[in-house]
Design a protein around this motif. Sequence first.
Motif, PDB file in Angstrom:
ATOM      1  N   ALA A 172       0.861  -1.183   0.000  1.00  0.00           N
ATOM      2  CA  ALA A 172       0.000   0.000   0.000  1.00  0.00           C
ATOM      3  C   ALA A 172       0.891   1.224   0.000  1.00  0.00           C
ATOM      4  O   ALA A 172       2.087   1.135   0.278  1.00  0.00           O
ATOM      5  CB  ALA A 172      -0.925   0.001   1.219  1.00  0.00           C
ATOM      6  N   ASP A 173       0.273   2.372  -0.297  1.00  0.00           N
ATOM      7  CA  ASP A 173       1.037   3.613  -0.262  1.00  0.00           C
ATOM      8  C   ASP A 173       0.269   4.675   0.505  1.00  0.00           C
ATOM      9  O   ASP A 173      -0.881   4.479   0.885  1.00  0.00           O
ATOM     10  CB  ASP A 173       1.389   4.093  -1.677  1.00  0.00           C
ATOM     11  N   GLY A 174       0.933   5.802   0.733  1.00  0.00           N
ATOM     12  CA  GLY A 174       0.299   6.926   1.408  1.00  0.00           C
ATOM     13  C   GLY A 174       1.192   8.143   1.352  1.00  0.00           C
ATOM     14  O   GLY A 174       2.400   8.034   1.117  1.00  0.00           O
ATOM     15  N   ASP A 175       0.594   9.306   1.585  1.00  0.00           N
ATOM     16  CA  ASP A 175       1.356  10.550   1.575  1.00  0.00           C
ATOM     17  C   ASP A 175       2.228  10.708   2.819  1.00  0.00           C
ATOM     18  O   ASP A 175       3.186  11.476   2.809  1.00  0.00           O
ATOM     19  CB  ASP A 175       0.417  11.748   1.461  1.00  0.00           C
ATOM     20  N   THR A 176       1.873  10.001   3.878  1.00  0.00           N
ATOM     21  CA  THR A 176       2.660  10.018   5.119  1.00  0.00           C
ATOM     22  C   THR A 176       2.890   8.570   5.542  1.00  0.00           C
ATOM     23  O   THR A 176       2.141   7.666   5.127  1.00  0.00           O
ATOM     24  CB  THR A 176       1.910  10.751   6.249  1.00  0.00           C
ATOM     25  N   PRO A 177       3.889   8.334   6.393  1.00  0.00           N
ATOM     26  CA  PRO A 177       4.081   6.965   6.888  1.00  0.00           C
ATOM     27  C   PRO A 177       2.834   6.434   7.597  1.00  0.00           C
ATOM     28  O   PRO A 177       2.443   5.281   7.395  1.00  0.00           O
ATOM     29  CB  PRO A 177       5.261   7.087   7.851  1.00  0.00           C
ATOM     30  N   ALA A 178       2.193   7.279   8.386  1.00  0.00           N
ATOM     31  CA  ALA A 178       0.999   6.844   9.118  1.00  0.00           C
ATOM     32  C   ALA A 178      -0.128   6.463   8.159  1.00  0.00           C
ATOM     33  O   ALA A 178      -0.821   5.463   8.375  1.00  0.00           O
ATOM     34  CB  ALA A 178       0.541   7.944  10.075  1.00  0.00           C
ATOM     35  N   LYS A 179      -0.315   7.247   7.104  1.00  0.00           N
ATOM     36  CA  LYS A 179      -1.383   6.950   6.140  1.00  0.00           C
ATOM     37  C   LYS A 179      -1.083   5.660   5.375  1.00  0.00           C
ATOM     38  O   LYS A 179      -1.987   4.851   5.124  1.00  0.00           O
ATOM     39  CB  LYS A 179      -1.562   8.120   5.165  1.00  0.00           C
ATOM     40  N   ALA A 180       0.178   5.447   5.026  1.00  0.00           N
ATOM     41  CA  ALA A 180       0.553   4.210   4.334  1.00  0.00           C
ATOM     42  C   ALA A 180       0.272   3.002   5.221  1.00  0.00           C
ATOM     43  O   ALA A 180      -0.249   1.984   4.749  1.00  0.00           O
ATOM     44  CB  ALA A 180       2.019   4.262   3.925  1.00  0.00           C
ATOM     45  N   LEU A 181       0.611   3.109   6.502  1.00  0.00           N
ATOM     46  CA  LEU A 181       0.346   2.004   7.427  1.00  0.00           C
ATOM     47  C   LEU A 181      -1.156   1.787   7.620  1.00  0.00           C
ATOM     48  O   LEU A 181      -1.620   0.649   7.704  1.00  0.00           O
ATOM     49  CB  LEU A 181       1.029   2.259   8.769  1.00  0.00           C
ATOM     50  N   GLU A 182      -1.907   2.867   7.672  1.00  0.00           N
ATOM     51  CA  GLU A 182      -3.363   2.758   7.774  1.00  0.00           C
ATOM     52  C   GLU A 182      -3.930   2.058   6.535  1.00  0.00           C
ATOM     53  O   GLU A 182      -4.763   1.153   6.639  1.00  0.00           O
ATOM     54  CB  GLU A 182      -3.965   4.159   7.904  1.00  0.00           C
ATOM     55  N   ASN A 183      -3.461   2.461   5.361  1.00  0.00           N
ATOM     56  CA  ASN A 183      -3.952   1.883   4.102  1.00  0.00           C
ATOM     57  C   ASN A 183      -3.624   0.403   3.982  1.00  0.00           C
ATOM     58  O   ASN A 183      -4.422  -0.369   3.440  1.00  0.00           O
ATOM     59  CB  ASN A 183      -3.382   2.643   2.912  1.00  0.00           C
ATOM     60  N   VAL A 184      -2.465  -0.012   4.474  1.00  0.00           N
ATOM     61  CA  VAL A 184      -2.068  -1.408   4.298  1.00  0.00           C
ATOM     62  C   VAL A 184      -2.939  -2.353   5.125  1.00  0.00           C
ATOM     63  O   VAL A 184      -3.092  -3.517   4.770  1.00  0.00           O
ATOM     64  CB  VAL A 184      -0.563  -1.623   4.576  1.00  0.00           C
ATOM     65  N   GLU A 185      -3.554  -1.869   6.187  1.00  0.00           N
ATOM     66  CA  GLU A 185      -4.417  -2.745   6.994  1.00  0.00           C
ATOM     67  C   GLU A 185      -5.591  -3.259   6.152  1.00  0.00           C
ATOM     68  O   GLU A 185      -5.933  -4.433   6.216  1.00  0.00           O
ATOM     69  CB  GLU A 185      -4.909  -2.023   8.246  1.00  0.00           C
ATOM     70  N   LYS A 186      -6.194  -2.400   5.349  1.00  0.00           N
ATOM     71  CA  LYS A 186      -7.295  -2.834   4.469  1.00  0.00           C
ATOM     72  C   LYS A 186      -6.780  -3.773   3.383  1.00  0.00           C
ATOM     73  O   LYS A 186      -7.438  -4.772   3.057  1.00  0.00           O
ATOM     74  CB  LYS A 186      -7.959  -1.615   3.828  1.00  0.00           C
ATOM     75  N   ILE A 187      -5.598  -3.484   2.866  1.00  0.00           N
ATOM     76  CA  ILE A 187      -5.029  -4.330   1.818  1.00  0.00           C
ATOM     77  C   ILE A 187      -4.745  -5.729   2.363  1.00  0.00           C
ATOM     78  O   ILE A 187      -4.998  -6.732   1.692  1.00  0.00           O
ATOM     79  CB  ILE A 187      -3.756  -3.682   1.233  1.00  0.00           C
ATOM     80  N   ILE A 188      -4.226  -5.804   3.586  1.00  0.00           N
ATOM     81  CA  ILE A 188      -3.977  -7.112   4.213  1.00  0.00           C
ATOM     82  C   ILE A 188      -5.298  -7.871   4.357  1.00  0.00           C
ATOM     83  O   ILE A 188      -5.389  -9.058   4.013  1.00  0.00           O
ATOM     84  CB  ILE A 188      -3.278  -6.964   5.576  1.00  0.00           C
ATOM     85  N   ALA A 189      -6.321  -7.205   4.865  1.00  0.00           N
ATOM     86  CA  ALA A 189      -7.629  -7.857   5.037  1.00  0.00           C
ATOM     87  C   ALA A 189      -8.167  -8.350   3.690  1.00  0.00           C
ATOM     88  O   ALA A 189      -8.679  -9.478   3.592  1.00  0.00           O
ATOM     89  CB  ALA A 189      -8.614  -6.895   5.693  1.00  0.00           C
TER      90      ALA A 189
END
Length: 69
Positions: A29-46
């Motif tokens: 996943a990607d994001g504009d900030t490290p926190a957003k990228a980590l947030e986005n990857v949770e949905k991708i993992i699911a």
Amino acid sequence: MPKYERIIFWSEDDQKWLVDVPELPGCMADGDTPAKALENVEKIIADWLATARELGREIPVPKGRLAVI
């Protein structure tokens, strides 16, 4: 959420923060900030896990931190 290792890094090409989940092939996943990228990857993992279940594919057991040799 399973405890898969997440590797976060800056991509000059994409001008985004990327998160790779090495134990789940193609799971990123990607994001504009490290926190957003980590947030986005949770949905991708699911989504990755749900798709694997639907297709009857083996789901890797989380190993946590991968060994670097």
